[in-house]
Design a protein around this motif. Structure first.
Motif, PDB file in Angstrom:
ATOM      1  N   PRO A  28      -4.684   6.722   4.219  1.00 62.01           N
ATOM      2  CA  PRO A  28      -5.553   6.983   3.069  1.00 62.01           C
ATOM      3  C   PRO A  28      -5.634   8.462   2.720  1.00 62.01           C
ATOM      4  N   ASN A  29      -5.607   9.341   3.721  1.00 64.70           N
ATOM      5  CA  ASN A  29      -5.677  10.768   3.411  1.00 64.70           C
ATOM      6  C   ASN A  29      -4.463  11.221   2.610  1.00 64.70           C
ATOM      7  N   PHE A  31      -2.644   9.327   0.669  1.00 63.75           N
ATOM      8  CA  PHE A  31      -2.816   8.688  -0.645  1.00 63.75           C
ATOM      9  C   PHE A  31      -3.770   9.508  -1.513  1.00 63.75           C
ATOM     10  N   TRP A  32      -4.944   9.862  -0.950  1.00 59.73           N
ATOM     11  CA  TRP A  32      -5.937  10.630  -1.715  1.00 59.73           C
ATOM     12  C   TRP A  32      -5.424  12.014  -2.105  1.00 59.73           C
ATOM     13  N   ARG A  55     -15.734   9.585  -3.244  1.00 59.97           N
ATOM     14  CA  ARG A  55     -15.628   8.236  -2.702  1.00 59.97           C
ATOM     15  C   ARG A  55     -17.002   7.590  -2.591  1.00 59.97           C
ATOM     16  N   ASP A  70      -8.528   0.804  -2.550  1.00 61.15           N
ATOM     17  CA  ASP A  70      -9.680   0.880  -1.649  1.00 61.15           C
ATOM     18  C   ASP A  70      -9.173   1.102  -0.224  1.00 61.15           C
ATOM     19  N   VAL A  71     -10.054   1.623   0.609  1.00 60.53           N
ATOM     20  CA  VAL A  71      -9.733   1.781   2.025  1.00 60.53           C
ATOM     21  C   VAL A  71     -10.708   0.940   2.830  1.00 60.53           C
ATOM     22  N   LEU A  87      -5.282   0.887   4.019  1.00 63.41           N
ATOM     23  CA  LEU A  87      -5.221   1.106   2.577  1.00 63.41           C
ATOM     24  C   LEU A  87      -4.922  -0.230   1.912  1.00 63.41           C
ATOM     25  N   GLU A 100      -1.041  -0.048   6.986  1.00 66.43           N
ATOM     26  CA  GLU A 100      -1.728   0.570   8.115  1.00 66.43           C
ATOM     27  C   GLU A 100      -0.721   1.282   9.008  1.00 66.43           C
TER      28      GLU A 100
END
Length: 129
Positions: A28-29, A31-32, A55, A70-71, A87, A100
């Motif tokens: 997720p990091n 991705f963000w 978030r 979404d996470v 994710l 994952e």
């Protein structure tokens, strides 16, 4: 999805050196960061209830439908002593489909399917502008 399947995503920079190489929070990091949203530090278990200006936290309810981007945040437990994050790639089905890393420990990025009930809640990006 960007091409990370089968690889290990290593975050450095704002998260510092990653001594265990393959960590679930890297997905997720990464991705963000691609959207200009800062990374979140800490173990996945620290993300339960987390929210900031980027978030929103959504506790799991039977009516909450996760959606792509979404996470899912899994709380600490016997199988996930540091917690775990996934994710969400497709939340339109049950179980939802996600990406994952480090589950099982040391494994590269892979597709997975999980049920909403596996998660303590979901982090969703806040729309700006």
């Amino acid at each position: 999805m960007w091409s990370v399947l089968g690889t290990s995503v290593v975050q450095n920079g704002s998260l510092g050196e990653n001594p265990n190489f393959s960590q679930c929070v890297n997905i997720p990091n990464d991705f963000w960061l691609r959207f200009g949203v800062p990374a979140v530090s800490g173990d996945a278990g620290d993300w339960v209830g987390y929210c900031d200006r980027y978030r929103q936290w959504h506790a799991v309810r039977s009516s909450y439908p996760p959606r792509a981007g979404d996470v899912a945040v899994l709380a600490r437990g016997p199988l996930t002593p540091e917690g775990h994050v996934v994710l969400v790639l497709d939340g339109s089905r049950a179980p939802y489909i996600g990406a994952e890393e480090n589950y099982p420990t040391g494994s590269p990025v892979s597709l997975c399917s999980r049920y909403r009930s596996d998660a303590a809640g979901f982090l969703r990006l806040v729309r700006r502008g």
